[in-house]
Design a protein around this motif. Structure first.
Motif, PDB file in Angstrom:
ATOM      1  N   LEU A   1       5.702   4.740  -3.588  1.00 16.35           N
ATOM      2  CA  LEU A   1       4.469   5.492  -3.381  1.00 16.35           C
ATOM      3  C   LEU A   1       3.583   5.246  -4.604  1.00 16.35           C
ATOM      4  O   LEU A   1       4.058   4.792  -5.642  1.00 16.35           O
ATOM      5  CB  LEU A   1       4.769   6.992  -3.301  1.00 16.35           C
ATOM      6  CG  LEU A   1       5.764   7.487  -2.260  1.00 16.35           C
ATOM      7  CD1 LEU A   1       5.939   8.995  -2.412  1.00 16.35           C
ATOM      8  CD2 LEU A   1       5.283   7.155  -0.869  1.00 16.35           C
ATOM      9  N   CYS A   2       2.293   5.588  -4.499  1.00 15.47           N
ATOM     10  CA  CYS A   2       1.453   5.511  -5.686  1.00 15.47           C
ATOM     11  C   CYS A   2       1.794   6.706  -6.589  1.00 15.47           C
ATOM     12  O   CYS A   2       2.398   7.674  -6.146  1.00 15.47           O
ATOM     13  CB  CYS A   2      -0.025   5.513  -5.304  1.00 15.47           C
ATOM     14  SG  CYS A   2      -0.625   7.125  -4.794  1.00 15.47           S
ATOM     15  N   ALA A   3       1.388   6.612  -7.851  1.00 18.11           N
ATOM     16  CA  ALA A   3       1.762   7.653  -8.820  1.00 18.11           C
ATOM     17  C   ALA A   3       1.275   9.025  -8.370  1.00 18.11           C
ATOM     18  O   ALA A   3       1.993  10.023  -8.487  1.00 18.11           O
ATOM     19  CB  ALA A   3       1.204   7.303 -10.197  1.00 18.11           C
ATOM     20  N   ALA A   4       0.064   9.088  -7.825  1.00 16.26           N
ATOM     21  CA  ALA A   4      -0.480  10.389  -7.416  1.00 16.26           C
ATOM     22  C   ALA A   4       0.374  10.998  -6.307  1.00 16.26           C
ATOM     23  O   ALA A   4       0.648  12.200  -6.308  1.00 16.26           O
ATOM     24  CB  ALA A   4      -1.917  10.229  -6.949  1.00 16.26           C
ATOM     25  N   CYS A   5       0.817  10.171  -5.352  1.00 15.18           N
ATOM     26  CA  CYS A   5       1.610  10.708  -4.243  1.00 15.18           C
ATOM     27  C   CYS A   5       3.031  11.078  -4.675  1.00 15.18           C
ATOM     28  O   CYS A   5       3.597  12.031  -4.155  1.00 15.18           O
ATOM     29  CB  CYS A   5       1.617   9.731  -3.071  1.00 15.18           C
ATOM     30  SG  CYS A   5       0.014   9.689  -2.225  1.00 15.18           S
ATOM     31  N   TRP A   6       3.594  10.329  -5.625  1.00 17.17           N
ATOM     32  CA  TRP A   6       4.887  10.767  -6.171  1.00 17.17           C
ATOM     33  C   TRP A   6       4.753  12.196  -6.661  1.00 17.17           C
ATOM     34  O   TRP A   6       5.633  13.029  -6.453  1.00 17.17           O
ATOM     35  CB  TRP A   6       5.332   9.893  -7.354  1.00 17.17           C
ATOM     36  CG  TRP A   6       6.015   8.623  -6.984  1.00 17.17           C
ATOM     37  CD1 TRP A   6       5.605   7.365  -7.311  1.00 17.17           C
ATOM     38  CD2 TRP A   6       7.248   8.459  -6.255  1.00 17.17           C
ATOM     39  NE1 TRP A   6       6.484   6.439  -6.810  1.00 17.17           N
ATOM     40  CE2 TRP A   6       7.498   7.071  -6.168  1.00 17.17           C
ATOM     41  CE3 TRP A   6       8.147   9.341  -5.661  1.00 17.17           C
ATOM     42  CZ2 TRP A   6       8.617   6.551  -5.513  1.00 17.17           C
ATOM     43  CZ3 TRP A   6       9.253   8.820  -5.004  1.00 17.17           C
ATOM     44  CH2 TRP A   6       9.481   7.444  -4.941  1.00 17.17           C
TER      45      TRP A   6
ATOM     46  N   ARG B   1       0.855  -1.186   0.000  1.00 12.32           N
ATOM     47  CA  ARG B   1       0.000   0.000   0.000  1.00 12.32           C
ATOM     48  C   ARG B   1       0.889   1.234   0.000  1.00 12.32           C
ATOM     49  O   ARG B   1       1.964   1.230   0.569  1.00 12.32           O
ATOM     50  CB  ARG B   1      -0.875   0.044   1.252  1.00 12.32           C
ATOM     51  CG  ARG B   1      -1.747  -1.161   1.447  1.00 12.32           C
ATOM     52  CD  ARG B   1      -3.185  -0.746   1.777  1.00 12.32           C
ATOM     53  NE  ARG B   1      -4.089  -1.863   1.614  1.00 12.32           N
ATOM     54  CZ  ARG B   1      -4.865  -2.054   0.549  1.00 12.32           C
ATOM     55  NH1 ARG B   1      -4.856  -1.185  -0.454  1.00 12.32           N
ATOM     56  NH2 ARG B   1      -5.652  -3.103   0.462  1.00 12.32           N
ATOM     57  N   CYS B   2       0.399   2.275  -0.634  1.00 10.94           N
ATOM     58  CA  CYS B   2       1.125   3.544  -0.624  1.00 10.94           C
ATOM     59  C   CYS B   2       1.169   4.053   0.820  1.00 10.94           C
ATOM     60  O   CYS B   2       0.129   4.160   1.477  1.00 10.94           O
ATOM     61  CB  CYS B   2       0.432   4.544  -1.524  1.00 10.94           C
ATOM     62  SG  CYS B   2       1.079   6.206  -1.374  1.00 10.94           S
ATOM     63  N   PRO B   3       2.346   4.350   1.352  1.00  8.89           N
ATOM     64  CA  PRO B   3       2.441   4.782   2.751  1.00  8.89           C
ATOM     65  C   PRO B   3       1.783   6.136   3.003  1.00  8.89           C
ATOM     66  O   PRO B   3       1.546   6.499   4.153  1.00  8.89           O
ATOM     67  CB  PRO B   3       3.951   4.849   3.010  1.00  8.89           C
ATOM     68  CG  PRO B   3       4.587   4.903   1.673  1.00  8.89           C
ATOM     69  CD  PRO B   3       3.657   4.241   0.704  1.00  8.89           C
ATOM     70  N   LEU B   4       1.474   6.869   1.953  1.00  4.53           N
ATOM     71  CA  LEU B   4       0.855   8.178   2.163  1.00  4.53           C
ATOM     72  C   LEU B   4      -0.663   8.121   2.139  1.00  4.53           C
ATOM     73  O   LEU B   4      -1.335   8.721   2.955  1.00  4.53           O
ATOM     74  CB  LEU B   4       1.352   9.177   1.106  1.00  4.53           C
ATOM     75  CG  LEU B   4       2.783   9.659   1.287  1.00  4.53           C
ATOM     76  CD1 LEU B   4       3.119  10.685   0.221  1.00  4.53           C
ATOM     77  CD2 LEU B   4       2.963  10.273   2.664  1.00  4.53           C
ATOM     78  N   CYS B   5      -1.226   7.382   1.174  1.00  3.81           N
ATOM     79  CA  CYS B   5      -2.681   7.435   1.016  1.00  3.81           C
ATOM     80  C   CYS B   5      -3.342   6.082   1.180  1.00  3.81           C
ATOM     81  O   CYS B   5      -4.567   5.989   1.209  1.00  3.81           O
ATOM     82  CB  CYS B   5      -3.040   8.036  -0.335  1.00  3.81           C
ATOM     83  SG  CYS B   5      -2.592   6.953  -1.705  1.00  3.81           S
ATOM     84  N   GLY B   6      -2.556   5.007   1.270  1.00  2.44           N
ATOM     85  CA  GLY B   6      -3.142   3.691   1.480  1.00  2.44           C
ATOM     86  C   GLY B   6      -3.601   2.989   0.213  1.00  2.44           C
ATOM     87  O   GLY B   6      -4.087   1.863   0.257  1.00  2.44           O
TER      88      GLY B   6
HETATM   89 ZN    ZN Z   1      -0.503   7.423  -2.474  1.00  2.00          ZN
END
Ligand code: ZN
Ligand code: ZN
Length: 246
Positions: free
Chosen positions: A32-37, A18-23
Motif C-alpha cells: 500500500l502507499c504510506a498514507a494508506c498503511w 498502484r496502491c490498491p486503496l487509493c490508486g
Molecule cells: Zn494508498
C-alpha cells in the motif's frame, strides 16, 4: 531467480504498481502507499487475554472482556491483523469480490505477524465457502489467505478440512440465536482430514470476523474432531457487532 522476480520489471512496466486503496503510484506490486498503511487500525494493548479484544486505557493486565466472561469461547485466542474500518474493508472487498487475489500475500503477511507462535507443528484451515458460492466466485478468499499464511509460517495447509454441508443465509442482521440456528449442522469436518486433526494445533483463517458465529461453528467442528487447540486468525475484526456485513 524465481520467475516471478524475473518478470517483475516487465509487469511493473505494463501495470505500474498502484496502491490498491487509493490508486497512488507505489514502489512494488504488493503493498500500500504510506498514507494508506497509516489508515489501517492495528489492534493494540491492553487487550482481553482470551480473545484479544482491545480495551481502553487503564484496564489491568490479564483482564477478560464482557463477551468472553458471558460465554467463555471455545477457541484458543483470536489474532486479528487489523480492526475493521474503511481501509481494511476496501481491502477485504477487493480480495473477495474484486478478483484481487494478488492482495492475499500482503494481507496474510499482516496476519502472520500476529501469529508468532505458529510453526510447522500447526495446520492452517480456512473457513469454508459453500460450493455454490465457490463456483460463482471461483475462489475462496479465506483459502487464499490460509495458503499464504501456511507458506509464511511453515505450517501445514488443509484447505478442505472443513466443509459447508448446506448454504447458509447471510448472517448480517440476525440475532445471536438466529445465527446459531442458521449455522446448526452447516459446517463439518472432511472425513479425509479426521485422522490428522486429532490432537492437532489449528489456525482457523477468515478474512473478516464479525459476530464470531461462523468461526464458532468451525471451532466446534474442529474440536469435536479432536483438535487440541484452535486459534482464530482474521484480517479484519469487527468490534461493533451491530454492523451489517452482508
Ligand atoms: Zn494508498
Ligand atoms: Zn474477550
Amino acid at each position: 531467480m524465481r520467475i516471478v522476480q524475473a518478470l517483475a520489471p516487465v509487469v511493473d512496466l505494463v501495470f505500474p504498481p498502484r496502491c490498491p486503496l487509493c490508486g497512488e503510484g507505489i514502489g512494488g506490486q504488493t503493498g500500500l502507499c504510506a498514507a494508506c498503511w497509516g489508515e489501517l487500525a492495528i489492534p493494540g494493548e491492553p487487550a482481553c487475554v482470551t480473545c484479544g479484544r482491545p480495551f481502553g486505557d487503564g484496564v489491568p493486565e490479564g483482564a477478560i472482556c464482557a463477551p468472553c466472561l458471558e460465554s467463555p469461547p471455545r477457541h484458543d485466542g483470536i489474532a486479528a491483523a487489523t480492526l475493521y474500518n474503511d481501509a481494511s474493508r476496501k481491502l477485504v472487498l477487493s480480495l473477495k469480490h474484486g478478483n484481487r487475489i494478488s492482495l492475499a500475500p500482503m494481507m496474510a503477511g499482516l496476519m502472520a505477524a500476529r501469529l508468532t507462535s505458529v510453526d510447522a507443528g500447526y495446520i492452517v484451515v480456512p473457513v469454508p465457502l459453500h460450493r455454490w458460492r465457490l463456483w460463482k466466485r471461483g475462489y475462496n478468499q479465506a483459502a487464499e489467505l490460509a495458503r499464504a499464511i501456511a507458506r509464511r509460517t511453515g505450517a501445514g495447509l488443509a484447505v478442505d478440512a472443513l466443509v459447508r454441508r448446506k448454504a447458509t443465509p447471510s448472517l448480517g442482521g440476525l440475532g445471536k440465536k438466529a445465527r446459531k440456528r442458521a449455522l446448526s449442522g452447516a459446517i463439518g469436518v472432511n472425513r479425509r482430514w479426521a485422522a490428522r486433526l486429532k490432537g492437532a494445533q489449528v489456525v482457523l483463517v477468515d478474512d473478516v470476523l464479525t459476530s464470531g458465529a461462523t468461526s464458532d461453528a468451525c471451532v466446534s467442528a474442529l474440536k469435536r474432531a479432536g483438535a487440541q487447540k484452535v486459534v482464530v486468525a482474521c484480517f479484519a475484526r469487527v468490534l461493533d457487532e451491530a454492523l451489517d456485513l452482508a
